[in-house]
Motif scaffolding. Structure first.
Motif, PDB file in Angstrom:
ATOM      1  N   SER A  52      49.578 -70.238  77.497  1.00  0.00           N
ATOM      2  CA  SER A  52      50.798 -71.233  77.446  1.00  0.00           C
ATOM      3  C   SER A  52      51.518 -71.633  78.836  1.00  0.00           C
ATOM      4  O   SER A  52      51.734 -72.875  78.937  1.00  0.00           O
ATOM      5  N   GLN A  53      51.616 -70.736  79.585  1.00  0.00           N
ATOM      6  CA  GLN A  53      51.907 -70.801  81.313  1.00  0.00           C
ATOM      7  C   GLN A  53      51.204 -71.947  81.805  1.00  0.00           C
ATOM      8  O   GLN A  53      51.682 -72.515  82.574  1.00  0.00           O
ATOM      9  N   MET A  54      49.849 -71.696  81.642  1.00  0.00           N
ATOM     10  CA  MET A  54      48.803 -72.502  82.338  1.00  0.00           C
ATOM     11  C   MET A  54      49.071 -73.777  81.931  1.00  0.00           C
ATOM     12  O   MET A  54      48.855 -74.742  82.803  1.00  0.00           O
ATOM     13  N   SER A  55      49.180 -74.037  80.468  1.00  0.00           N
ATOM     14  CA  SER A  55      49.295 -75.283  79.887  1.00  0.00           C
ATOM     15  C   SER A  55      50.467 -75.944  80.472  1.00  0.00           C
ATOM     16  O   SER A  55      50.373 -77.552  80.873  1.00  0.00           O
ATOM     17  N   VAL A  56      51.532 -75.410  80.909  1.00  0.00           N
ATOM     18  CA  VAL A  56      52.807 -76.219  81.352  1.00  0.00           C
ATOM     19  C   VAL A  56      52.635 -76.377  82.960  1.00  0.00           C
ATOM     20  O   VAL A  56      53.332 -77.482  83.262  1.00  0.00           O
ATOM     21  N   SER A  57      52.077 -75.427  83.576  1.00  0.00           N
ATOM     22  CA  SER A  57      52.249 -75.530  85.131  1.00  0.00           C
ATOM     23  C   SER A  57      50.958 -76.005  85.743  1.00  0.00           C
ATOM     24  O   SER A  57      50.847 -76.139  87.089  1.00  0.00           O
TER      25      SER A  57
ATOM     26  N   TRP B 233      42.659 -74.097  76.399  1.00  0.00           N
ATOM     27  CA  TRP B 233      42.753 -73.530  75.366  1.00  0.00           C
ATOM     28  C   TRP B 233      41.229 -72.852  74.556  1.00  0.00           C
ATOM     29  O   TRP B 233      41.083 -72.083  73.926  1.00  0.00           O
ATOM     30  N   GLN B 234      40.066 -73.766  75.143  1.00  0.00           N
ATOM     31  CA  GLN B 234      38.773 -73.191  74.978  1.00  0.00           C
ATOM     32  C   GLN B 234      38.430 -71.727  75.753  1.00  0.00           C
ATOM     33  O   GLN B 234      37.978 -70.967  75.138  1.00  0.00           O
ATOM     34  N   HIS B 235      39.028 -71.746  76.845  1.00  0.00           N
ATOM     35  CA  HIS B 235      38.779 -70.498  77.746  1.00  0.00           C
ATOM     36  C   HIS B 235      39.686 -69.405  77.092  1.00  0.00           C
ATOM     37  O   HIS B 235      39.358 -68.220  77.177  1.00  0.00           O
ATOM     38  N   HIS B 236      41.002 -69.749  76.735  1.00  0.00           N
ATOM     39  CA  HIS B 236      41.890 -68.803  76.096  1.00  0.00           C
ATOM     40  C   HIS B 236      41.004 -68.199  74.921  1.00  0.00           C
ATOM     41  O   HIS B 236      41.167 -66.937  74.966  1.00  0.00           O
ATOM     42  N   ARG B 237      40.450 -68.838  74.083  1.00  0.00           N
ATOM     43  CA  ARG B 237      39.711 -68.133  72.889  1.00  0.00           C
ATOM     44  C   ARG B 237      38.685 -67.193  73.228  1.00  0.00           C
ATOM     45  O   ARG B 237      38.734 -66.085  72.790  1.00  0.00           O
ATOM     46  N   GLN B 238      37.976 -67.661  74.227  1.00  0.00           N
ATOM     47  CA  GLN B 238      37.150 -66.730  74.695  1.00  0.00           C
ATOM     48  C   GLN B 238      37.676 -65.265  75.354  1.00  0.00           C
ATOM     49  O   GLN B 238      37.315 -64.158  75.234  1.00  0.00           O
ATOM     50  N   VAL B 239      38.512 -65.526  76.318  1.00  0.00           N
ATOM     51  CA  VAL B 239      38.917 -64.771  77.088  1.00  0.00           C
ATOM     52  C   VAL B 239      40.030 -63.690  76.227  1.00  0.00           C
ATOM     53  O   VAL B 239      39.730 -62.423  76.172  1.00  0.00           O
ATOM     54  N   ALA B 240      40.879 -64.152  75.192  1.00  0.00           N
ATOM     55  CA  ALA B 240      41.733 -63.526  74.446  1.00  0.00           C
ATOM     56  C   ALA B 240      40.855 -62.604  73.491  1.00  0.00           C
ATOM     57  O   ALA B 240      41.293 -61.344  73.525  1.00  0.00           O
TER      58      ALA B 240
END
Length: 175
Positions: free
Chosen positions: A125-130, A139-146
């Motif tokens: 979320s921070q990356m999306s904003v900043s 968010w694709q990277h987020h799914r894999q990493v999370a």
């Protein structure tokens, strides 16, 4: 006088164990296996969960901020890990206070899994904003990493929890 000296020694030894365990987690976070970067556990998150499960909300938040700053110093301050780990510390302490879960290895692993997902979501979320990166990529990277971080961190959490929990239980018995 003797009781006061014993208490001072135990307090000093407790601080040594706390800083030593944070140091070990810091060193472990620096170990990267080539081609398996995504499968590395989040040692700072594990430590914050283990610490916060038997602490107040404020103690969990402060521990999260402190370890988040250490992690920011080792990696990158943008996005800040302190925000995510402070939230993790507070939520973990709140769970304990509400007595939703008992304190054993399985519940620590489950809490760690959930908190790793929350941690990575806050960072994404921070990356999306900043940043100017496309949201789809973030968010694709987020799914894999999370998911990989949650699985690996939850598997390793009992390894950190067992000795620290035993130590803190022994200290409580001595008081």
């Amino acid at each position: 006088m003797l009781n006061r000296q014993t208490h001072l020694r135990q307090t000093s030894l407790n601080w040594l164990v706390i800083t030593g365990s944070v140091g070990v987690c810091t060193l472990l976070s620096l170990i990267h296996v080539p081609a398996l970067e995504v499968l590395a556990p989040d040692w700072f998150l594990i430590w914050v969960v283990v610490w916060s499960v038997k602490r107040t909300v404020w103690q969990g938040v402060i521990a999260g901020i402190a370890l988040g700053w250490i992690q920011d110093g080792l990696t990158s301050p943008h996005p800040s890990h302190a925000v995510a780990l402070a939230l993790v510390g507070g939520l973990t302490a709140l769970m304990q206070k509400q007595r939703f879960v008992s304190e054993d290895f399985i519940s620590i692993a489950l809490i760690t899994f959930a908190m790793a997902m929350i941690n990575q979501t806050v960072i994404a979320s921070q990356m999306s904003v900043s940043t100017d990166l496309p949201l789809q990529d973030i968010w694709q990277h987020h799914r894999q990493v999370a998911l990989s971080s949650a699985i690996m961190s939850s598997l390793w959490a009992p390894l950190v929890y067992a000795p620290l929990n035993r130590w803190w239980s022994w200290l409580r018995e001595q008081e």
